[in-house]
Design an enzyme around this catalytic site. Structure first.
Site, PDB file in Angstrom:
ATOM      1  N   LYS A  82       0.857  -1.186   0.000  1.00 20.11           N
ATOM      2  CA  LYS A  82       0.000   0.000   0.000  1.00 20.11           C
ATOM      3  C   LYS A  82       0.892   1.235   0.000  1.00 20.11           C
ATOM      4  O   LYS A  82       2.045   1.169   0.435  1.00 20.11           O
ATOM      5  CB  LYS A  82      -0.877  -0.002   1.273  1.00 20.11           C
ATOM      6  CG  LYS A  82      -2.159   0.778   1.144  1.00 20.11           C
ATOM      7  CD  LYS A  82      -3.283  -0.038   0.552  1.00 20.11           C
ATOM      8  CE  LYS A  82      -4.532   0.809   0.382  1.00 20.11           C
ATOM      9  NZ  LYS A  82      -5.631   0.047  -0.192  1.00 20.11           N
ATOM     10  N   GLY A 181     -23.257   4.280   3.460  1.00 26.34           N
ATOM     11  CA  GLY A 181     -22.447   4.796   2.370  1.00 26.34           C
ATOM     12  C   GLY A 181     -22.964   4.327   1.031  1.00 26.34           C
ATOM     13  O   GLY A 181     -22.756   3.170   0.655  1.00 26.34           O
ATOM     14  N   VAL A 182     -23.648   5.219   0.315  1.00 22.72           N
ATOM     15  CA  VAL A 182     -24.164   4.829  -1.001  1.00 22.72           C
ATOM     16  C   VAL A 182     -23.320   5.484  -2.091  1.00 22.72           C
ATOM     17  O   VAL A 182     -23.805   6.261  -2.906  1.00 22.72           O
ATOM     18  CB  VAL A 182     -25.681   5.123  -1.161  1.00 22.72           C
ATOM     19  CG1 VAL A 182     -26.496   4.054  -0.484  1.00 22.72           C
ATOM     20  CG2 VAL A 182     -26.061   6.492  -0.621  1.00 22.72           C
ATOM     21  N   GLY A 183     -22.012   5.156  -2.053  1.00 20.34           N
ATOM     22  CA  GLY A 183     -21.081   5.612  -3.082  1.00 20.34           C
ATOM     23  C   GLY A 183     -20.968   4.547  -4.145  1.00 20.34           C
ATOM     24  O   GLY A 183     -21.929   3.795  -4.394  1.00 20.34           O
ATOM     25  N   VAL A 185     -19.428   1.585  -4.301  1.00 18.71           N
ATOM     26  CA  VAL A 185     -19.673   0.194  -3.899  1.00 18.71           C
ATOM     27  C   VAL A 185     -21.062   0.040  -3.256  1.00 18.71           C
ATOM     28  O   VAL A 185     -21.807  -0.895  -3.580  1.00 18.71           O
ATOM     29  CB  VAL A 185     -18.572  -0.297  -2.925  1.00 18.71           C
ATOM     30  CG1 VAL A 185     -18.849  -1.718  -2.485  1.00 18.71           C
ATOM     31  CG2 VAL A 185     -17.202  -0.205  -3.574  1.00 18.71           C
TER      32      VAL A 185
HETATM   33  P1  NAD Z   1     -17.090   6.263  -2.389  1.00 18.86           P
HETATM   34  O1  NAD Z   1     -16.257   7.425  -2.025  1.00 18.86           O
HETATM   35  O2  NAD Z   1     -17.576   6.111  -3.785  1.00 18.86           O
HETATM   36  O3  NAD Z   1     -18.384   6.189  -1.437  1.00 18.86           O
HETATM   37  C1  NAD Z   1     -18.331   6.360  -0.071  1.00 18.86           C
HETATM   38  C2  NAD Z   1     -19.690   6.876   0.396  1.00 18.86           C
HETATM   39  O4  NAD Z   1     -19.696   6.876   1.819  1.00 18.86           O
HETATM   40  C3  NAD Z   1     -19.992   8.300  -0.050  1.00 18.86           C
HETATM   41  O5  NAD Z   1     -21.325   8.371  -0.529  1.00 18.86           O
HETATM   42  C4  NAD Z   1     -19.805   9.121   1.227  1.00 18.86           C
HETATM   43  O6  NAD Z   1     -20.658  10.263   1.267  1.00 18.86           O
HETATM   44  C5  NAD Z   1     -20.216   8.111   2.284  1.00 18.86           C
HETATM   45  N1  NAD Z   1     -19.631   8.368   3.610  1.00 18.86           N
HETATM   46  C6  NAD Z   1     -18.392   8.819   3.905  1.00 18.86           C
HETATM   47  N2  NAD Z   1     -18.227   8.890   5.244  1.00 18.86           N
HETATM   48  C7  NAD Z   1     -19.381   8.459   5.792  1.00 18.86           C
HETATM   49  C8  NAD Z   1     -19.833   8.296   7.116  1.00 18.86           C
HETATM   50  N3  NAD Z   1     -19.043   8.617   8.159  1.00 18.86           N
HETATM   51  N4  NAD Z   1     -21.091   7.822   7.327  1.00 18.86           N
HETATM   52  C9  NAD Z   1     -21.892   7.521   6.284  1.00 18.86           C
HETATM   53  N5  NAD Z   1     -21.520   7.669   5.002  1.00 18.86           N
HETATM   54  C10 NAD Z   1     -20.279   8.136   4.760  1.00 18.86           C
HETATM   55  O7  NAD Z   1     -16.216   4.982  -1.944  1.00 18.86           O
HETATM   56  P2  NAD Z   1     -16.351   3.492  -2.492  1.00 18.86           P
HETATM   57  O8  NAD Z   1     -15.416   3.301  -3.628  1.00 18.86           O
HETATM   58  O9  NAD Z   1     -17.800   3.158  -2.627  1.00 18.86           O
HETATM   59  O10 NAD Z   1     -15.705   2.670  -1.279  1.00 18.86           O
HETATM   60  C11 NAD Z   1     -16.446   2.476  -0.083  1.00 18.86           C
HETATM   61  C12 NAD Z   1     -15.610   1.704   0.920  1.00 18.86           C
HETATM   62  O11 NAD Z   1     -15.237   0.430   0.365  1.00 18.86           O
HETATM   63  C13 NAD Z   1     -14.293   2.371   1.305  1.00 18.86           C
HETATM   64  O12 NAD Z   1     -14.023   2.079   2.667  1.00 18.86           O
HETATM   65  C14 NAD Z   1     -13.266   1.674   0.437  1.00 18.86           C
HETATM   66  O13 NAD Z   1     -11.965   1.698   1.033  1.00 18.86           O
HETATM   67  C15 NAD Z   1     -13.828   0.269   0.401  1.00 18.86           C
HETATM   68  N6  NAD Z   1     -13.400  -0.481  -0.778  1.00 18.86           N
HETATM   69  C16 NAD Z   1     -13.685  -0.029  -2.005  1.00 18.86           C
HETATM   70  C17 NAD Z   1     -13.279  -0.743  -3.107  1.00 18.86           C
HETATM   71  C18 NAD Z   1     -13.584  -0.276  -4.502  1.00 18.86           C
HETATM   72  O14 NAD Z   1     -13.384  -1.057  -5.446  1.00 18.86           O
HETATM   73  N7  NAD Z   1     -14.087   0.944  -4.686  1.00 18.86           N
HETATM   74  C19 NAD Z   1     -12.581  -1.963  -2.948  1.00 18.86           C
HETATM   75  C20 NAD Z   1     -12.330  -2.430  -1.667  1.00 18.86           C
HETATM   76  C21 NAD Z   1     -12.742  -1.671  -0.579  1.00 18.86           C
END
Ligand code: NAD
Length: 354
Positions: A82, A181-183, A185
């Protein structure tokens, strides 16, 4: 501090930790290579305004070790690594990421970088100008693009394994799942679950986003604090790490915690045992969120997204194997998952010595 860090690296089993600096671009970064027994270490590069170098070091040490376990458990020929850049996303520049690319090139392929928090395909393109040891590129540049959809798909199969283990059926139909978290993933996971007939409760620090997602899926939106006590079958943290801890565990009503966020537990050992004591099933995040690394590895091995999706489906069986191991040994699933991953690494290491 140096002595303490070396001792910690020895205890956590890291092979190498590199502090990178470039005065012209202002780059301050740490690359941690945890274990390369199974292959080159691969893990994302995140940008965060860490309060101190020590905070950045703790983050990169823990994240790189989790990458070793994640790839080993997913059956990939990769080690764990990392990179963290100490700084603000607004300071991301071509010069800064080219400088990082030179440091990565100097490692001769022992570490391959990718996107992570606050980095995108744009930053990875800058890195690529200096080194080939980079993945997560845009599809137009020969990459597999956003790994989020494969991560969401794999996490869906992790949820299915949890349902199977707890209720005797993996079918999400009629089950209630709360997603934090509705981002990228969280939305993908919501879509798979909604398609399978689950009822959803959605929460996000950005409530507009939570409400609009709820409207799309006919779900209920709840304020961020209400997530933990949601009366559901599954809590799926898909936002940030450390959210399941001594403060939030007493609030939980759900019998299952299974989400994609990295390092969901504040402390693997302490919180893993606490959840087990309360009869709450915890699916190790590095087991269920491996879809991302499966997708990125496709770029290194040249298998496509379709193949990555099929590989992500195997997460259901891997998660069931972790639960079976945990049950037979009477240990929390996190400990069982680490043991399975470590066993694979140790057996390959032993094979190489023959
Ligand atoms: P993203 O930034 O697209 O979405 C994150 C969402 O969480 C956003 O909508 C944000 O507003 C919300 N959020 C942030 N802090 C918050 C809180 N304290 N309470 C509630 N909501 C909150 O991120 P992502 O790519 O969807 O990734 C989400 C998680 O999954 C992260 O922890 C990331 O490390 C992990 N992850 C992602 C991937 C990937 O392929 N994207 C792979 C492995 C792990």
């Amino acid at each position: 501090m140096l002595f303490r860090s070396l001792q910690q690296i020895e205890e956590m089993g890291h092979e190498q930790v590199v502090f990178c600096h470039d005065p012209t671009s202002g780059l301050k970064a740490i690359i941690a290579i945890h274990d390369t027994t199974l292959g080159p270490s691969l893990g994302g590069c995140r940008v965060r305004p860490y309060a101190s170098t020590d905070e950045a070091l703790q983050d990169v040490l823990r994240l790189s070790r989790a990458m070793t376990w994640k790839s080993a458990l997913a059956g990939l020929d990769l080690g764990g690594g990392k990179c963290v850049i100490i700084g603000d996303r607004s300071d991301n520049s071509e010069a800064r990421f080219r400088a990082l690319g030179r440091h990565i090139q100097g490692l001769g392929g022992r570490y391959i970088t990718a996107e992570d928090m606050n980095t995108t395909t744009v930053e990875m393109e800058w890195v690529r100008k200096e080194t080939a040891f980079v993945s997560g590129l845009h599809p137009l540049d020969g990459g597999t693009g956003d790994p989020g959809p494969v991560t969401a798909y794999g996490t869906y199969f992790g949820v299915r394994a949890c349902l199977q283990h707890t209720f005797g059926s993996a079918d999400p139909k009629g089950r209630r799942v709360a997603i934090q978290g509705v981002g990228s993933v969280g939305m993908g996971l919501a879509r798979h679950l909604a398609d399978a007939g689950a009822e959803l409760v959605l929460s996000d620090i950005n409530m507009d986003r939570a409400r609009s997602a709820a409207a799309e899926f006919g779900a209920k939106a709840v304020e961020p604090d209400a997530f933990y006590s949601a009366d559901v079958d599954v809590l799926a943290p898909c936002a940030i790490g450390g959210v399941i801890n001594p403060k939030t565990i007493p609030l939980l009503k759900a019998p299952i915690v299974c989400g994609a966020a990295n390092n969901i537990l504040g402390d693997d050992e302490r919180d893993g045992l606490d959840l087990m004591g309360r009869n709450i099933l915890f699916a190790p995040d590095f087991c269920v969120n491996a879809g991302g690394i499966i997708s990125v590895f496709g770029e290194v091995r040249r298998y496509g997204q379709q193949s990555a999706m099929v590989r992500a489906e195997r997460i259901e069986q891997t998660t069931l194997d972790v639960f079976a191991h945990a049950t037979s040994d009477g240990v929390p699933p996190v400990r069982a998952a680490i043991a399975i991953a470590q066993h694979r690494i140790d057996s390959v290491r032993a094979l190489r010595r023959i």
